[in-house]
Design a protein around this motif. Structure first.
Motif, PDB file in Angstrom:
ATOM      1  N   VAL A 290       0.907  -1.079  -0.112  1.00 34.59           N
ATOM      2  CA  VAL A 290       0.004   0.113  -0.216  1.00 34.59           C
ATOM      3  C   VAL A 290       0.623   0.981   0.013  1.00 34.59           C
ATOM      4  CG1 VAL A 290      -1.439   1.600   1.496  1.00 34.59           C
ATOM      5  CG2 VAL A 290      -2.135  -0.650   1.258  1.00 34.59           C
ATOM      6  N   HIS A 291       1.967   1.304   1.059  1.00 38.81           N
ATOM      7  CA  HIS A 291       2.941   2.068   1.149  1.00 38.81           C
ATOM      8  C   HIS A 291       3.453   2.337  -0.810  1.00 38.81           C
ATOM      9  CE1 HIS A 291       6.472   4.742   2.094  1.00 38.81           C
ATOM     10  NE2 HIS A 291       7.371   3.522   0.993  1.00 38.81           N
ATOM     11  N   GLN A 292       3.696   1.677  -1.248  1.00 36.13           N
ATOM     12  CA  GLN A 292       4.634   1.522  -2.794  1.00 36.13           C
ATOM     13  C   GLN A 292       3.314   2.198  -3.669  1.00 36.13           C
ATOM     14  OE1 GLN A 292       5.244  -1.830  -4.166  1.00 36.13           O
ATOM     15  NE2 GLN A 292       6.759  -1.291  -6.121  1.00 36.13           N
ATOM     16  N   PHE A 293       2.215   1.563  -3.452  1.00 34.39           N
ATOM     17  CA  PHE A 293       1.283   2.390  -4.134  1.00 34.39           C
ATOM     18  C   PHE A 293       0.500   3.051  -4.102  1.00 34.39           C
ATOM     19  CE2 PHE A 293      -3.215   3.137  -4.858  1.00 34.39           C
ATOM     20  CZ  PHE A 293      -3.007   2.784  -6.479  1.00 34.39           C
ATOM     21  N   LEU A 294       0.977   4.205  -3.294  1.00 37.65           N
ATOM     22  CA  LEU A 294       0.409   5.994  -2.540  1.00 37.65           C
ATOM     23  C   LEU A 294       2.200   6.340  -2.841  1.00 37.65           C
ATOM     24  CD1 LEU A 294      -1.047   5.466   1.066  1.00 37.65           C
ATOM     25  CD2 LEU A 294      -2.175   5.658  -1.635  1.00 37.65           C
ATOM     26  N   GLU A 295       3.229   6.214  -2.745  1.00 37.84           N
ATOM     27  CA  GLU A 295       3.962   6.606  -3.165  1.00 37.84           C
ATOM     28  C   GLU A 295       4.421   6.704  -4.771  1.00 37.84           C
ATOM     29  OE1 GLU A 295       7.435   6.679  -4.353  1.00 37.84           O
ATOM     30  OE2 GLU A 295       7.854   8.854  -3.492  1.00 37.84           O
ATOM     31  N   GLY A 296       3.919   8.261  -5.150  1.00 42.64           N
ATOM     32  CA  GLY A 296       4.102   8.165  -6.454  1.00 42.64           C
ATOM     33  C   GLY A 296       5.353   8.377  -7.307  1.00 42.64           C
ATOM     34  N   THR A 297       5.824   9.499  -6.378  1.00 42.46           N
ATOM     35  CA  THR A 297       6.830   9.571  -7.257  1.00 42.46           C
ATOM     36  C   THR A 297       8.188   8.558  -7.896  1.00 42.46           C
ATOM     37  OG1 THR A 297       8.265   9.565  -5.443  1.00 42.46           O
ATOM     38  CG2 THR A 297       6.687  11.941  -5.996  1.00 42.46           C
TER      39      THR A 297
END
Length: 447
Positions: A178-185
């Protein structure tokens, strides 16, 4: 009733070698893809943040590898074996933990330099960002799982307790995704990058859910397993016979194990891996367990008719791994269970020698059965008793050579306590038995 038989494999390329090559080649290709995407993306605001993101990308790949290693993919499991996959899972887990710690420290340090504030203020500020907060929680939960996986801690808790604690790891991995999905840069710099990561997510999570949830539920619904008989084999060992529907369609092989639950008799969290102690015949399955914990000790009191929920079959300790026409089976203690099943496996053809190591003959469970099978098949069975010491070292290089002069020409299957297994493997190396001919089953399991 027709029982599906699997042909013995004696190909020039060992199945385990092929599977390892495919697995590590796939990992190497994905590392290369990640590198290309990272260096093709817009540059980070400073070098420290760039290093943190670079480590984070590799941590993401390790998460997917972790899921694949414990997804119980049949193609990998039957060729590599869950014991070896478990060992890799453990070391990849520790590597992932330190990668995430390094990633977090570099990100905090990078923003601290960028904003010209202390790392503590930066950490507090990041904790207010949902994506970062979820990543922090994932790291904390992973610390709990890692602490429970340290050998010193493992020795202090029962298997069932460790198993329950270890499930925290999967929640941590889910939060990391989920963290990876939300971290979009980094993960959404282009349509190609987004498609790549979505493909990995779907593949890894899909494989995990299929192997760990969908397949076990489907098989248990199809086979409707129940306890048919409980037979004491000795004062501290018991065999449980299990029957069900369409067992001739279950892809179980001699030498494999299953993960057993007995809902209604024990809680769902009480789960144990036990080997099949008889070659599957399409009508019933049998496990034999020694009372070494509360779970296995309670099997003696199982009522006939108890529902059984079994996951598997798993393991590469089968005749599919053979590379030679003759075989040596070496068992120690309760490790005799998969060896006994292999001895009765009709696909294990050719000359067979069995070495059964115990302290006394009274400790040799299933001995009568094995002697009867050996006599029928023309196999040679040696019961090796007594304490190991001067004058009694049957599993030393000299001892093995005396018992089996042509040992270097045989496939060797070894199963027993870790100390015995390690000693035998060392002896086999000294004798020059090719590594591809050695197949060892260790009592290890990752959830």
């Amino acid at each position: 009733m027709t029982v599906t038989r699997h042909p013995t494999r004696t190909s020039s390329l060992p199945q385990a070698t092929l599977a390892r090559a495919v697995l590590w080649a796939a990992l190497a290709v994905n590392v290369l893809i990640v590198w290309v995407m990272f260096f093709a993306a817009p540059p980070s605001k400073n070098g420290v943040l760039a290093a943190g993101k670079f480590i984070g990308l590799h941590a993401a790949l390790l998460i997917f590898l972790q899921l694949i290693l414990v997804a119980r993919v049949p193609w990998l499991d039957r060729r590599i074996g869950m014991d070896r996959l478990t060992s890799w899972h453990r070391w990849v887990g520790f590597t992932l933990f330190w990668a995430l710690v390094t990633h977090a420290m570099l990100i905090v340090a990078g923003f601290s330099v960028l904003d010209k504030v202390s790392p503590f203020k930066t950490y507090a500020a990041l904790a207010g960002v949902p994506a970062s907060l979820i990543g922090m929680l994932a790291l904390f939960l992973m610390m709990v799982a890692v602490a429970a996986s340290i050998r010193a801690a493992r020795r202090r808790v029962q298997y069932e307790t460790w198993h329950a604690i270890h499930l925290v790891l999967y929640f941590a991995l889910a939060l990391a995704l989920v963290h990876q999905f939300l971290e979009g840069t980094t993960f959404r710099t282009s349509a190609l990058t987004t498609a790549y990561w979505w493909t990995l997510w779907v593949f890894a999570v899909g494989a995990f859910l299929t192997g760990r949830v969908i397949m076990p539920l489907w098989r248990n619904s199809r086979h409707q397993l129940r306890v048919a008989a409980v037979v004491p084999e000795s004062d501290n060992t018991v065999s449980v016979h299990v029957t069900g529907r369409r067992l001739d369609e279950m892809p179980a092989l001699a030498g494999q194990f299953m993960i057993w639950r007995f809902p209604g008799f024990r809680s769902w969290w009480q789960v144990n891996p036990f080997s099949l102690s008889a070659a599957p015949d399409g009508r019933s399955l049998r496990l034999t367990a020694k009372a070494v914990g509360t779970g296995s000790a309670g099997l003696r009191d199982l009522p006939v008719g108890t529902r059984v929920f079994a996951e598997g079959p798993y393991g590469a300790f089968t005749a599919l791994q053979r590379t030679r026409e003759t075989t040596l089976l070496i068992a120690g203690g309760i490790g005799v269970t998969p060896i006994r099943a292999l001895l009765d496996d009709p696909t294990l053809t050719g000359d067979i020698v069995v070495l059964y190591r115990v302290h006394t003959e009274a400790d040799a469970v299933l001995l009568a059965e094995m002697r009867a099978i050996a006599a029928t098949r023309g196999a040679r069975l040696h019961l090796l008793t007594g304490r190991t010491g001067p004058g009694n070292q049957p599993l030393s290089p000299d001892g093995l050579r005396a018992l089996v002069p042509d040992i270097t020409e045989r496939d060797v299957y070894v199963c027993g306590p870790n100390a015995m297994t390690n000693a035998v493997l060392a002896s086999l190396r000294t004798l020059g038995v090719p590594r591809r001919q050695v197949h060892a089953e260790r009592f290890a399991l990752a959830s």
